[in-house]
Design a protein around this motif. Structure first.
Motif, PDB file in Angstrom:
ATOM      1  N   GLY A   3       8.528  28.144  -7.390  1.00 21.07           N
ATOM      2  CA  GLY A   3       8.482  27.654  -6.026  1.00 21.07           C
ATOM      3  C   GLY A   3       8.869  26.192  -5.911  1.00 21.07           C
ATOM      4  N   SER A   4       8.722  25.664  -4.701  1.00 21.16           N
ATOM      5  CA  SER A   4       9.130  24.286  -4.417  1.00 21.16           C
ATOM      6  C   SER A   4       8.037  23.534  -3.661  1.00 21.16           C
ATOM      7  N   LEU A   5       8.037  22.237  -3.848  1.00 20.69           N
ATOM      8  CA  LEU A   5       7.180  21.336  -3.091  1.00 20.69           C
ATOM      9  C   LEU A   5       7.953  20.043  -2.865  1.00 20.69           C
ATOM     10  N   ARG A   6       7.611  19.348  -1.800  1.00 25.55           N
ATOM     11  CA  ARG A   6       8.178  18.024  -1.581  1.00 25.55           C
ATOM     12  C   ARG A   6       7.049  17.027  -1.403  1.00 25.55           C
ATOM     13  N   LEU A   7       7.045  16.029  -2.252  1.00 26.26           N
ATOM     14  CA  LEU A   7       6.072  14.956  -2.145  1.00 26.26           C
ATOM     15  C   LEU A   7       6.672  13.811  -1.336  1.00 26.26           C
ATOM     16  N   SER A   8       5.817  13.160  -0.568  1.00 17.68           N
ATOM     17  CA  SER A   8       6.240  11.997   0.209  1.00 17.68           C
ATOM     18  C   SER A   8       5.343  10.823  -0.123  1.00 17.68           C
ATOM     19  N   CYS A   9       5.906   9.630  -0.047  1.00 14.84           N
ATOM     20  CA  CYS A   9       5.124   8.425  -0.290  1.00 14.84           C
ATOM     21  C   CYS A   9       5.574   7.355   0.699  1.00 14.84           C
ATOM     22  N   ALA A  10       4.676   6.980   1.582  1.00 19.72           N
ATOM     23  CA  ALA A  10       4.979   5.958   2.581  1.00 19.72           C
ATOM     24  C   ALA A  10       4.443   4.613   2.118  1.00 19.72           C
ATOM     25  N   ALA A  11       5.292   3.613   2.160  1.00 17.94           N
ATOM     26  CA  ALA A  11       4.901   2.258   1.757  1.00 17.94           C
ATOM     27  C   ALA A  11       4.625   1.417   2.988  1.00 17.94           C
ATOM     28  N   SER A  12       3.639   0.536   2.866  1.00 18.16           N
ATOM     29  CA  SER A  12       3.320  -0.388   3.946  1.00 18.16           C
ATOM     30  C   SER A  12       2.887  -1.720   3.340  1.00 18.16           C
ATOM     31  N   GLY A  13       2.727  -2.704   4.192  1.00 14.04           N
ATOM     32  CA  GLY A  13       2.346  -4.022   3.699  1.00 14.04           C
ATOM     33  C   GLY A  13       3.580  -4.851   3.399  1.00 14.04           C
ATOM     34  N   SER A  14       3.606  -5.479   2.241  1.00 12.08           N
ATOM     35  CA  SER A  14       4.711  -6.369   1.855  1.00 12.08           C
ATOM     36  C   SER A  14       5.889  -5.582   1.312  1.00 12.08           C
ATOM     37  N   ILE A  15       6.441  -4.726   2.143  1.00 15.02           N
ATOM     38  CA  ILE A  15       7.503  -3.830   1.687  1.00 15.02           C
ATOM     39  C   ILE A  15       8.780  -4.583   1.358  1.00 15.02           C
ATOM     40  N   PHE A  16       8.945  -5.772   1.902  1.00 10.72           N
ATOM     41  CA  PHE A  16      10.153  -6.545   1.626  1.00 10.72           C
ATOM     42  C   PHE A  16      10.241  -6.929   0.147  1.00 10.72           C
ATOM     43  N   GLN A  42       0.853  -1.180   0.000  1.00 12.65           N
ATOM     44  CA  GLN A  42       0.000   0.000   0.000  1.00 12.65           C
ATOM     45  C   GLN A  42       0.892   1.234   0.000  1.00 12.65           C
ATOM     46  N   LEU A  43       0.456   2.236  -0.744  1.00 14.75           N
ATOM     47  CA  LEU A  43       1.234   3.453  -0.894  1.00 14.75           C
ATOM     48  C   LEU A  43       0.374   4.650  -0.561  1.00 14.75           C
ATOM     49  N   GLN A  44       0.904   5.531   0.275  1.00 17.95           N
ATOM     50  CA  GLN A  44       0.177   6.727   0.670  1.00 17.95           C
ATOM     51  C   GLN A  44       1.015   7.949   0.346  1.00 17.95           C
ATOM     52  N   ALA A  45       0.548   8.714  -0.620  1.00 22.28           N
ATOM     53  CA  ALA A  45       1.270   9.907  -1.056  1.00 22.28           C
ATOM     54  C   ALA A  45       0.704  11.148  -0.381  1.00 22.28           C
ATOM     55  N   SER A  46       1.564  12.129  -0.194  1.00 21.60           N
ATOM     56  CA  SER A  46       1.147  13.398   0.381  1.00 21.60           C
ATOM     57  C   SER A  46       2.092  14.490  -0.089  1.00 21.60           C
ATOM     58  N   GLY A  47       1.686  15.740   0.142  1.00 21.99           N
ATOM     59  CA  GLY A  47       2.580  16.854  -0.144  1.00 21.99           C
ATOM     60  C   GLY A  47       2.223  17.712  -1.330  1.00 21.99           C
ATOM     61  N   GLY A  48       1.197  17.345  -2.063  1.00 23.01           N
ATOM     62  CA  GLY A  48       0.804  18.174  -3.198  1.00 23.01           C
ATOM     63  C   GLY A  48       0.205  19.486  -2.751  1.00 23.01           C
ATOM     64  N   GLY A  49      -0.041  20.358  -3.711  1.00 26.85           N
ATOM     65  CA  GLY A  49      -0.644  21.634  -3.384  1.00 26.85           C
ATOM     66  C   GLY A  49      -0.525  22.623  -4.517  1.00 26.85           C
ATOM     67  N   LEU A  50      -0.808  23.859  -4.179  1.00 25.83           N
ATOM     68  CA  LEU A  50      -0.753  24.954  -5.139  1.00 25.83           C
ATOM     69  C   LEU A  50       0.480  25.805  -4.836  1.00 25.83           C
ATOM     70  N   VAL A  51       1.262  26.080  -5.863  1.00 28.75           N
ATOM     71  CA  VAL A  51       2.477  26.864  -5.679  1.00 28.75           C
ATOM     72  C   VAL A  51       2.683  27.752  -6.901  1.00 28.75           C
ATOM     73  N   GLN A  52       3.336  28.862  -6.698  1.00 28.43           N
ATOM     74  CA  GLN A  52       3.640  29.754  -7.816  1.00 28.43           C
ATOM     75  C   GLN A  52       4.845  29.234  -8.589  1.00 28.43           C
ATOM     76  N   ALA A  53       4.916  29.594  -9.832  1.00 27.65           N
ATOM     77  CA  ALA A  53       6.063  29.219 -10.653  1.00 27.65           C
ATOM     78  C   ALA A  53       7.348  29.680  -9.976  1.00 27.65           C
TER      79      ALA A  53
END
Length: 125
Positions: free
Chosen positions: A15-28, A2-13
């Motif tokens: 600018g910067s953003l950082r997206l994150s994605c946390a993995a769970s479940g059978s991560i091995f 399972q993958l859960q992404a976050s960090g999107g949004g509205l930004v001016q040209a």
């Protein structure tokens, strides 16, 4: 996986953003993770990928501006996006692959095995 992404949004040209994605479940079973994006009326495209041994690849359109990285202790992959442009606007998807052979010669342009829900990134001019 399972993958859960976050960090999107509205930004001016510029600018910067950082997206994150946390993995769970059978991560091995994960051999690589990546970020894709899809702009309105355009096909989904690979933005960046990173394998378990740290090999990274970035689309030509984002080289020098975006950086993919991972924190293995947190089972999380990041996409640092700097100098954003309106053309970067789209829905960004986190993905994970489990194909060991494919990770030896990484080419994830066609996609990966598992997908998270997208997160919207909007860059205003």
């Amino acid at each position: 996986v399972q993958l859960q992404a976050s960090g999107g949004g509205l930004v001016q040209a510029g600018g910067s953003l950082r997206l994150s994605c946390a993995a769970s479940g059978s991560i091995f079973s994960i051999t690589a993770m990546g970020w894709y994006r899809q702009a309105p009326e355009k096909r989904r495209e690979l933005v960046a990928s990173i394998t378990n041994d740290g090999t990274t690849a970035h689309a030509d359109s984002v080289k020098g501006r975006f950086t993919i990285s991972r924190d293995n202790a947190k089972n999380t992959v990041y996409l640092q996006m700097n100098a954003l442009k309106p053309d970067d606007t789209g829905v960004y998807f986190c993905a994970a692959d489990t194909n060991t052979m494919r990770s030896k010669e990484p080419n994830y342009s066609t996609g990966m095995d598992y997908w998270g829900k997208g997160t919207q990134v909007t860059v205003s001019s």
